[in-house]
Structures are given as C-alpha cells and as structure tokens.
Enzyme design. Sequence first.
Site, short mmCIF file in Angstrom:
data_model
loop_
_atom_site.label_atom_id
_atom_site.label_comp_id
_atom_site.label_asym_id
_atom_site.label_seq_id
_atom_site.Cartn_x
_atom_site.Cartn_y
_atom_site.Cartn_z
CB SER A 87 78.93 26.94 107.01
OG SER A 87 80.24 26.68 106.60
CG ASP A 199 80.63 23.31 108.23
OD1 ASP A 199 79.42 23.55 108.18
OD2 ASP A 199 81.44 23.76 107.40
#
Length: 301
Positions: A87, A199
């Site tokens: 991320s 994610d």
Amino acid sequence: MKHALALALAVVGTAVVGCATTRADIPLDLAPQSLTEVQRSARANHAGRPIVALALGGGGLRGYAHIGVLRALEEAGIKPDIVVGTSAGALVGAAYASGMTPDEIQSAAMNVKVSSLIDWTWSASGLMRGNNLASWIGRLTTETPIEKFPVRFAAVATDLQTGHAVLIDRGSAGRAIQASTAVPGMTVPVAYADGHLVDGGISSLVPVRAARAMGADIVIAVDIYCHGPRAEGVSMTKVMSRVMQTQNCLVAAPETAEADVLIAPGVGVPGMSARDEQERAIRTGYKAAQSALGKGDRFKN
C-alpha cells in the site's frame, strides 16, 4: 500518499450502484505471483554477503514516515538489495527502488495535489478507479518497468478470490501501486487475467514474508500503522478506525515479528494538506529508524 477519508467514503460506497468491471478493463501488464512462485524463482546470493531487504508497511498518509526511514538508512550507509512494499509502503518503495532519492520523494509527495489523484466513478465496486494515482506513479518512475528498476522491487496486493498476498515484481509500477493501494469499498478492485486485486494490507500489512520469498537473509521492516495513536471518541468513523486498526494489527503481528529489525514510528494520520504534520511524520520515521538501526554495520554493502 492516500485516503485520509477512506473510512467515511467506504461507508458511503455501500450505497452506490453502477457498472461492474468488464473484460475490457483488465490491464494486461499485471502478472501477480504467489509467495511460493516467487520463492521458486528467487535469485541466489552471489554477493558473498547477506541479502538485505527493506519491507515497507501500509498505513495511508502515515507513509510520509517512510521517507524519514529512507533518509536514516542512507545516512547509516545501508542500501537494501530488495525493496518490497504494501500500500503506502509500495508507493514510497517503488519511487525509491526506481532511483529517486529521499529528498526527491519528499518533494514529490508534499507538492502533489491530492485532488489530482482522485478519479471519481459511479460503480458498485468503489468510488474511485485509481487510474490517476497509477499515472502519477508512472511519471515519477519515468514509466520504467519494475523489472528494470536499479533496485529489485515488488508491490504486495491481495487476491480478492483467495485472500492471499501476491507479489507484483514486473510490469507497470503505476498499475502495481494501484492494486496494492486499492482500499475495499473506496477504490475499485484492479482486474487481472485471473481475478481481482485489492489493498495488500488485508493479507500482509508489513511484507516480511514477501521479502523472505524474494531471497532476503536480513529483513528490515517498517510498521507505520500499529504503533501509532488510535482514534479517540465513539463516532461511527472513529469506532470503525479503532476496530480496523485492532483487527489488522492482530493479524499482522506474527508476520511482523519475523523481521530481523523492526522500525515502528508512532505516527498519526496527517491532514490532506497539513505540511507541518507531513514533516512531523517524516521526522518521526527518521528518529525511529535511527533508534532501531543503531550503528547498522551488519547491513552495510
């Protein structure tokens, strides 16, 4: 850096209806691999010394702290052979592995208009596409394919079908970061030939195991999320924030504990345009790295 309003937007996103991803949306330059697949092809250590990896964790706008960590590493003479990020850590890690200096990364991060990275969409899958972020990363890295970076790099994403962490270590850096930062409910999942990616923090908040799979002997991990202040109050968004942080960090703890060195700055989430808070996060990362690394002799190339 991204998504200070992710929690609120995710709630609103549940009420949004629209079109689903079609085959035409599938980027052909994404080829994620499982950790097992990466491990099978890991490069042998021909350097006669331990291979050092830097594992940069996720945490949204807390990612400014990674810049301070990079600065402290360079001052200590530590140059990682491998950089792997999740991320926000993937975003900073890609920039660094592509050849940017910490100062250049800081300048880019603090001068970009966050609004320019947001591309709203009417979709049942999310409120943003993430294409603007991908384009920005592409420009930062001069559109260089990941496999041609000066430092070996991989971004961690989560395969939506299996829930497992996957690594993207070739192809477009922009698309890799788009997948690694695709917050469920906020950003539309990124399609690839065999499914969808979201994610990386869902499956590997601090990607220590990914670094091991890539052949690292020593892993320096940076956790910017689990040691910071927690949201105060009992409003809906603050309760959600606290619960998500608790759950994510409980899941991440066993993997994070496998690092040889853990750098864990206690950093909060800076405002979208609060330059002083961004600088504070960078300083916090710098000081935490200095403390954790000590002399750092065993990491030097």
